[in-house]
Scaffold this motif. Sequence first.
Motif, PDB file in Angstrom:
ATOM      1  N   THR A  21      -7.786 -11.639  -0.918  1.00  0.00           N
ATOM      2  CA  THR A  21      -9.068 -11.086  -0.500  1.00  0.00           C
ATOM      3  C   THR A  21      -9.259 -11.358   0.984  1.00  0.00           C
ATOM      4  OG1 THR A  21      -9.891 -11.633  -2.661  1.00  0.00           O
ATOM      5  CG2 THR A  21     -11.526 -11.041  -1.024  1.00  0.00           C
TER       6      THR A  21
ATOM      7  N   LEU B 212      -3.610  -3.978  -6.834  1.00  0.00           N
ATOM      8  CA  LEU B 212      -4.532  -4.299  -5.729  1.00  0.00           C
ATOM      9  C   LEU B 212      -5.248  -5.620  -5.978  1.00  0.00           C
ATOM     10  CD1 LEU B 212      -6.129  -0.819  -4.931  1.00  0.00           C
ATOM     11  CD2 LEU B 212      -4.310  -2.004  -3.700  1.00  0.00           C
ATOM     12  N   ALA B 213      -5.477  -5.941  -7.252  1.00  0.00           N
ATOM     13  CA  ALA B 213      -6.197  -7.179  -7.569  1.00  0.00           C
ATOM     14  C   ALA B 213      -5.399  -8.422  -7.188  1.00  0.00           C
ATOM     15  CB  ALA B 213      -6.552  -7.214  -9.054  1.00  0.00           C
TER      16      ALA B 213
ATOM     17  N   ALA C  34      -5.103  -0.561  -9.822  1.00  0.00           N
ATOM     18  CA  ALA C  34      -6.120  -1.619  -9.771  1.00  0.00           C
ATOM     19  C   ALA C  34      -5.483  -2.984  -9.982  1.00  0.00           C
ATOM     20  CB  ALA C  34      -7.194  -1.358 -10.833  1.00  0.00           C
TER      21      ALA C  34
ATOM     22  N   GLU D 255       0.837  -1.198   0.000  1.00  0.00           N
ATOM     23  CA  GLU D 255       0.000   0.000   0.000  1.00  0.00           C
ATOM     24  C   GLU D 255       0.874   1.251   0.000  1.00  0.00           C
ATOM     25  OE1 GLU D 255      -2.547   0.407   3.420  1.00  0.00           O
ATOM     26  OE2 GLU D 255      -3.998   1.530   2.207  1.00  0.00           O
TER      27      GLU D 255
ATOM     28  N   ALA E 290      -8.479   1.626  -6.616  1.00  0.00           N
ATOM     29  CA  ALA E 290      -9.049   0.794  -5.558  1.00  0.00           C
ATOM     30  C   ALA E 290     -10.500   0.460  -5.878  1.00  0.00           C
ATOM     31  CB  ALA E 290      -8.941   1.507  -4.213  1.00  0.00           C
ATOM     32  N   ALA E 291     -11.231   1.433  -6.401  1.00  0.00           N
ATOM     33  CA  ALA E 291     -12.636   1.206  -6.759  1.00  0.00           C
ATOM     34  C   ALA E 291     -12.730   0.192  -7.896  1.00  0.00           C
ATOM     35  CB  ALA E 291     -13.299   2.520  -7.158  1.00  0.00           C
TER      36      ALA E 291
ATOM     37  N   ALA F  82     -10.592  -2.168  -8.691  1.00  0.00           N
ATOM     38  CA  ALA F  82     -10.238  -3.499  -8.197  1.00  0.00           C
ATOM     39  C   ALA F  82     -11.396  -4.093  -7.404  1.00  0.00           C
ATOM     40  CB  ALA F  82      -8.983  -3.417  -7.331  1.00  0.00           C
ATOM     41  N   GLU F  83     -12.026  -3.259  -6.614  1.00  0.00           N
ATOM     42  CA  GLU F  83     -13.128  -3.718  -5.780  1.00  0.00           C
ATOM     43  C   GLU F  83     -14.312  -4.180  -6.622  1.00  0.00           C
ATOM     44  OE1 GLU F  83     -15.737  -1.567  -2.325  1.00  0.00           O
ATOM     45  OE2 GLU F  83     -13.571  -1.200  -2.389  1.00  0.00           O
ATOM     46  N   HIS F  84     -14.493  -3.531  -7.762  1.00  0.00           N
ATOM     47  CA  HIS F  84     -15.613  -3.889  -8.631  1.00  0.00           C
ATOM     48  C   HIS F  84     -15.276  -5.029  -9.595  1.00  0.00           C
ATOM     49  CE1 HIS F  84     -17.059   0.182  -7.398  1.00  0.00           C
ATOM     50  NE2 HIS F  84     -18.127  -0.543  -7.207  1.00  0.00           N
TER      51      HIS F  84
END
Length: 99
Positions: free
Chosen positions: A92, A87-88, A84, A10, A26-27, A29-31
Motif C-alpha cells: 500500500t 493487486l491486493a 483484484a 501492472e 482495481a476497484a 482491491a481498493e474497496h
Amino acid sequence: MTSLDDYLTEKTLLDLAPPKAYVDGAAAAEHGSVRILERDEKHLRAEVAGSPMQTSELRLGADGLRWSCTCGEAAGRLCHHLVATALATWPTEVPDDAE
Ligand SMILES: [Zn+2]
C-alpha cells in the motif's frame, strides 16, 4: 529466481486481463474486497467478496503463470477477481504529504 510477486506487475495484468476486468479488479482491491488465504513465492489464493464470493488462485509453475477462479470466467484471460487478488498483494502506498 522469479517469484510470483515479480510476475504480477501492472504490465502483466494489463496484458492478461480485458480492460473492464482490470478496472473492476482495481476497484475491488481498493474497496478491500480481497482476503488473502494463502501466499508464498509461487502461489497465491484469495477470496474476493461479491455475490457470490469467489475464490481465485494464481500459481507460478515451470511453464509460467497459471490461474483459476471459481467464477468460471477466467479461461484464457484474467477475470476481475484475479486482478483484484494480484493487486491486493501490492504494498500500500503511503502518501508522503503527511506534513
Ligand atoms: Zn473470477
